[in-house]
Design a protein around this motif. Sequence first.
Motif, PDB file in Angstrom:
ATOM      1  N   GLU A  40      -5.143   0.778  -3.258  1.00 41.27           N
ATOM      2  CA  GLU A  40      -6.160  -0.412  -3.274  1.00 41.27           C
ATOM      3  C   GLU A  40      -7.415   0.204  -2.283  1.00 41.27           C
ATOM      4  O   GLU A  40      -8.343  -0.367  -2.484  1.00 41.27           O
ATOM      5  CB  GLU A  40      -5.484  -1.216  -2.126  1.00 41.27           C
ATOM      6  N   ASN A  92      -7.598  -7.463  -6.720  1.00 45.54           N
ATOM      7  CA  ASN A  92      -6.533  -6.854  -5.741  1.00 45.54           C
ATOM      8  C   ASN A  92      -6.143  -7.734  -4.651  1.00 45.54           C
ATOM      9  O   ASN A  92      -5.081  -8.126  -4.526  1.00 45.54           O
ATOM     10  CB  ASN A  92      -7.087  -5.579  -5.126  1.00 45.54           C
ATOM     11  N   GLY A 105      -1.532  -2.269   0.422  1.00 47.59           N
ATOM     12  CA  GLY A 105      -2.446  -3.168   0.438  1.00 47.59           C
ATOM     13  C   GLY A 105      -3.955  -2.657   0.714  1.00 47.59           C
ATOM     14  O   GLY A 105      -4.143  -1.664   1.260  1.00 47.59           O
ATOM     15  N   CYS A 106      -4.688  -3.586   0.966  1.00 47.38           N
ATOM     16  CA  CYS A 106      -6.239  -3.492   1.291  1.00 47.38           C
ATOM     17  C   CYS A 106      -6.168  -3.426   2.778  1.00 47.38           C
ATOM     18  O   CYS A 106      -7.528  -2.830   3.010  1.00 47.38           O
ATOM     19  CB  CYS A 106      -6.987  -4.705   1.038  1.00 47.38           C
ATOM     20  N   ASP A 138     -12.793  -9.806  -0.658  1.00 45.18           N
ATOM     21  CA  ASP A 138     -11.426  -9.656  -0.240  1.00 45.18           C
ATOM     22  C   ASP A 138     -11.003 -10.909   0.521  1.00 45.18           C
ATOM     23  O   ASP A 138      -9.898 -11.722  -0.098  1.00 45.18           O
ATOM     24  CB  ASP A 138     -10.919  -8.520   0.593  1.00 45.18           C
ATOM     25  N   GLU A 154      -2.545  -9.240  -4.493  1.00 46.71           N
ATOM     26  CA  GLU A 154      -1.659  -9.466  -3.169  1.00 46.71           C
ATOM     27  C   GLU A 154      -1.222 -10.564  -2.759  1.00 46.71           C
ATOM     28  O   GLU A 154      -0.049 -10.651  -2.230  1.00 46.71           O
ATOM     29  CB  GLU A 154      -2.510  -8.698  -2.188  1.00 46.71           C
ATOM     30  N   GLU A 186      -8.210   2.816 -10.517  1.00 55.46           N
ATOM     31  CA  GLU A 186      -8.316   4.037  -9.705  1.00 55.46           C
ATOM     32  C   GLU A 186      -8.510   5.157 -10.434  1.00 55.46           C
ATOM     33  O   GLU A 186      -9.218   6.082  -9.985  1.00 55.46           O
ATOM     34  CB  GLU A 186      -6.688   4.303  -9.025  1.00 55.46           C
ATOM     35  N   ILE A 245      -9.353   0.981  -5.349  1.00 56.05           N
ATOM     36  CA  ILE A 245      -9.638  -0.482  -6.389  1.00 56.05           C
ATOM     37  C   ILE A 245     -10.668  -1.168  -5.582  1.00 56.05           C
ATOM     38  O   ILE A 245     -11.603  -1.953  -6.407  1.00 56.05           O
ATOM     39  CB  ILE A 245      -8.302  -0.997  -6.407  1.00 56.05           C
ATOM     40  N   ALA A 246     -10.217  -1.484  -4.493  1.00 55.81           N
ATOM     41  CA  ALA A 246     -11.226  -2.484  -3.730  1.00 55.81           C
ATOM     42  C   ALA A 246     -12.700  -1.623  -3.118  1.00 55.81           C
ATOM     43  O   ALA A 246     -13.681  -2.432  -3.392  1.00 55.81           O
ATOM     44  CB  ALA A 246     -10.507  -3.363  -2.519  1.00 55.81           C
ATOM     45  N   ASN A 275      -2.296   4.907  -1.136  1.00 56.31           N
ATOM     46  CA  ASN A 275      -2.622   3.599  -1.158  1.00 56.31           C
ATOM     47  C   ASN A 275      -3.989   3.274  -2.094  1.00 56.31           C
ATOM     48  O   ASN A 275      -5.067   3.825  -2.078  1.00 56.31           O
ATOM     49  CB  ASN A 275      -3.408   3.389   0.227  1.00 56.31           C
ATOM     50  N   ASP A 285       4.643  -5.329  -8.646  1.00 54.23           N
ATOM     51  CA  ASP A 285       3.408  -5.076  -9.315  1.00 54.23           C
ATOM     52  C   ASP A 285       3.979  -4.271 -10.656  1.00 54.23           C
ATOM     53  O   ASP A 285       3.231  -4.458 -11.703  1.00 54.23           O
ATOM     54  CB  ASP A 285       2.590  -4.113  -8.666  1.00 54.23           C
ATOM     55  N   LEU A 335      -3.965  -1.676 -11.906  1.00 48.78           N
ATOM     56  CA  LEU A 335      -4.735  -1.064 -10.715  1.00 48.78           C
ATOM     57  C   LEU A 335      -4.908   0.310 -10.773  1.00 48.78           C
ATOM     58  O   LEU A 335      -5.876   0.892 -10.595  1.00 48.78           O
ATOM     59  CB  LEU A 335      -3.801  -1.591  -9.554  1.00 48.78           C
TER      60      LEU A 335
END
Length: 398
Positions: A126, A326, A103-104, A374, A330, A224, A129-130, A124, A211, A220
């Motif tokens: 995220e 994202n 995760g983030c 987020d 989550e 990426e 992505i984030a 990872n 997911d 996702l």
Amino acid sequence: MKAITLLGSTGSIGTQTLDIVAQNPEKFRIVGLAAGRNVPMLAAQIRQFRPEIAAICQEDKLSELKEAIADLDPQPILLAGETGVIEVARYGNAETVVTGIVGCAGLLPTIAAIEAGKDIALANKETLIAGGPVVLPLVEKHGVKLLPADSEHSAIFQCLQGVPKGGLRRILLTASGGAFRDLPVEKLGSVTVADALKHPNWSMGRKITIDSATLMNKGLEVIEAHFLFGMDYDGIEIVIHPQSIIHSLIELQDTSVLAQLGWPDMRLPLLYALSWPERIYTDWEPLDLVKAGNLTFKEPDHDKYPCMQLAYAAGRAGGSMPAVLNAANEQAVALFLEEKIQFLDIPRCIESVCDRFSSHNRSTPNLDDIIAADKWARQEALEVSQQLHKGSSAAVVR
């Protein structure tokens, strides 16, 4: 011997990375370990691999960890909390940091490692992505390598070796289809958490397995891939490949297609991220195409997997929207795992949160903007989920 720090050491990525290190003691050594809350497993890892530093994210577990390894000599530096994990990420002479935190939560430690000049074996997703708008400039500024360590992006990266600049035309991400690939869409309304966790091919953590069932993992991965390989979203496609033998493909400008194949085993992309550009011999089972049998493909069902289109839309919107997507995902997945919402509520929740954020999206966010987006999305997802739960409860009463 390459010095490695491992973030998320007690998860599936972490344990498989340590399996690689244990099999290749002349190639790799562990400098730092960081885990979430599993003290017994982390203590056993510290005993076996003798890192210089270790951290447990859950702060109230630190005393238990200290007690579990009190007899070790010498003692590693022991830290706790998010700040402890960040300190492990930037610590010492580790050349490569494997980011296996789910995760983030992996974003800030990854940034710390990049700023400390460490190469990143990115497990990872995220992080990009984030944080892609922030992370990529930092990678360039500090001159570090960002090496994909998940199966699909590793496959693309492997296929790109030797391809000249401008030679890439299209990326094809393969998807297993997850736990419900053979279930009619009309039956998804009644599936349970236990059903969704029965992945047919891969052994993964709970969150990423859900997911996979929604195919958000593939959405996702599209985002990426956009950041990793600089490919426009129109040039990234998803194809269902139930056997998970072809891990992804690239099409070149002359229409030639290259693919990377192997048994479903996360150790292979992890090993390549750690050893690149070298290839290290293993005694793992070689791929037998006769044994693998037929390799089949089909177009994904967008009615069955709405999360894919939500991801494409968020990616095209850019800015902080992928971070919102994202975070909402989550939160929604966590609520589903806690049996507080239904499976089909996951995409409904995500879509609602993204719609609410659309007028607030910033095209060029900084790190503070991403963290704020987020945080906002998680809270918004909680509120949306409560409304969805009330609606489903009312429907049952009627």
